[in-house]
Design a protein around this motif. Structure first.
Motif, PDB file in Angstrom:
ATOM      1  N   LEU A   1       3.024   1.103  -0.142  1.00  0.00           N
ATOM      2  CA  LEU A   1       4.302   0.580  -0.649  1.00  0.00           C
ATOM      3  C   LEU A   1       5.294   0.368   0.483  1.00  0.00           C
ATOM      4  N   LYS A   2       5.356   1.343   1.378  1.00  0.00           N
ATOM      5  CA  LYS A   2       6.286   1.228   2.504  1.00  0.00           C
ATOM      6  C   LYS A   2       5.887   0.071   3.415  1.00  0.00           C
ATOM      7  N   ALA A   3       4.597  -0.111   3.630  1.00  0.00           N
ATOM      8  CA  ALA A   3       4.126  -1.202   4.483  1.00  0.00           C
ATOM      9  C   ALA A   3       4.449  -2.561   3.863  1.00  0.00           C
ATOM     10  N   ARG A   4       4.285  -2.672   2.567  1.00  0.00           N
ATOM     11  CA  ARG A   4       4.508  -3.961   1.890  1.00  0.00           C
ATOM     12  C   ARG A   4       5.980  -4.236   1.591  1.00  0.00           C
ATOM     13  N   HIS A   5       6.703  -3.217   1.130  1.00  0.00           N
ATOM     14  CA  HIS A   5       8.057  -3.429   0.591  1.00  0.00           C
ATOM     15  C   HIS A   5       9.096  -2.486   1.196  1.00  0.00           C
ATOM     16  N   GLY A   6       8.879  -1.985   2.388  1.00  0.00           N
ATOM     17  CA  GLY A   6       9.747  -0.968   2.976  1.00  0.00           C
ATOM     18  C   GLY A   6      11.227  -1.300   2.975  1.00  0.00           C
ATOM     19  N   ALA A   7      11.573  -2.530   3.330  1.00  0.00           N
ATOM     20  CA  ALA A   7      12.989  -2.884   3.478  1.00  0.00           C
ATOM     21  C   ALA A   7      13.702  -3.025   2.132  1.00  0.00           C
TER      22      ALA A   7
ATOM     23  N   MET B   1       2.105   5.580  -1.404  1.00  0.00           N
ATOM     24  CA  MET B   1       3.429   5.522  -0.772  1.00  0.00           C
ATOM     25  C   MET B   1       3.366   4.796   0.575  1.00  0.00           C
ATOM     26  N   ALA B   2       2.321   5.063   1.362  1.00  0.00           N
ATOM     27  CA  ALA B   2       2.182   4.401   2.663  1.00  0.00           C
ATOM     28  C   ALA B   2       2.037   2.888   2.492  1.00  0.00           C
TER      29      ALA B   2
END
Length: 150
Positions: free
Chosen positions: A128-134, A125-126
């Protein structure tokens, strides 16, 4: 910048006499200003657009939850108002990944990290958020990651 786009759209809505749109855009601007004030004392995102996107995503999530509650409670007129506000908020958000793209991103992160059990969910999850957060709905992604790791 997204902040400038919101200001321009607010001015355009005011000139056009669109009261609902003006009110929704002013609400967005107020939430962004609140977040600016919070950011003075805490850790602020490096990029202004990141801060604005974070605020918009939170507002969109709140609207979706409200719509569900209003529909369940039989208050369709309030749900419709929330839908209108959600549509205005989503105009300024980056396009969201669909389910197939989300699943592909999850598989990519899993293979990169070597994740294979539910214990790795936090790391996945961390990343994923770093790569595709927006462009990722993290609540939907969370369910897909859980499904993928079990």
């Amino acid at each position: 910048m997204i902040r400038d786009d919101i200001k321009q759209h607010t001015i355009t809505a005011m000139k056009a006499g669109d009261k609902e749109r003006t009110a929704a855009l002013r609400l967005v601007s107020a939430k962004i200003k609140d977040r600016d004030i919070e950011a003075r004392t805490g850790k602020a995102p490096a990029n202004d657009d990141d801060l604005v996107i974070e605020v918009l995503q939170k507002m969109a999530k709140q609207r979706r939850e409200s719509i569900t509650m209003y529909v369940d409670g039989g208050r369709e007129e309030l749900a419709e108002q929330e839908r209108k506000e959600l549509a205005i908020i989503e105009e300024f958000l980056p396009s969201q990944m669909d389910e197939a793209q989300t699943r592909a991103a999850i598989e990519d992160v899993k293979s990169t990290l070597g994740a294979d059990s539910i214990k790795d969910m936090g790391r996945v999850m961390a990343e994923l958020k770093a790569r595709h957060g927006a462009e990722l709905d993290m609540s939907r992604a969370s369910a897909l990651v859980k499904e993928s790791l079990t």
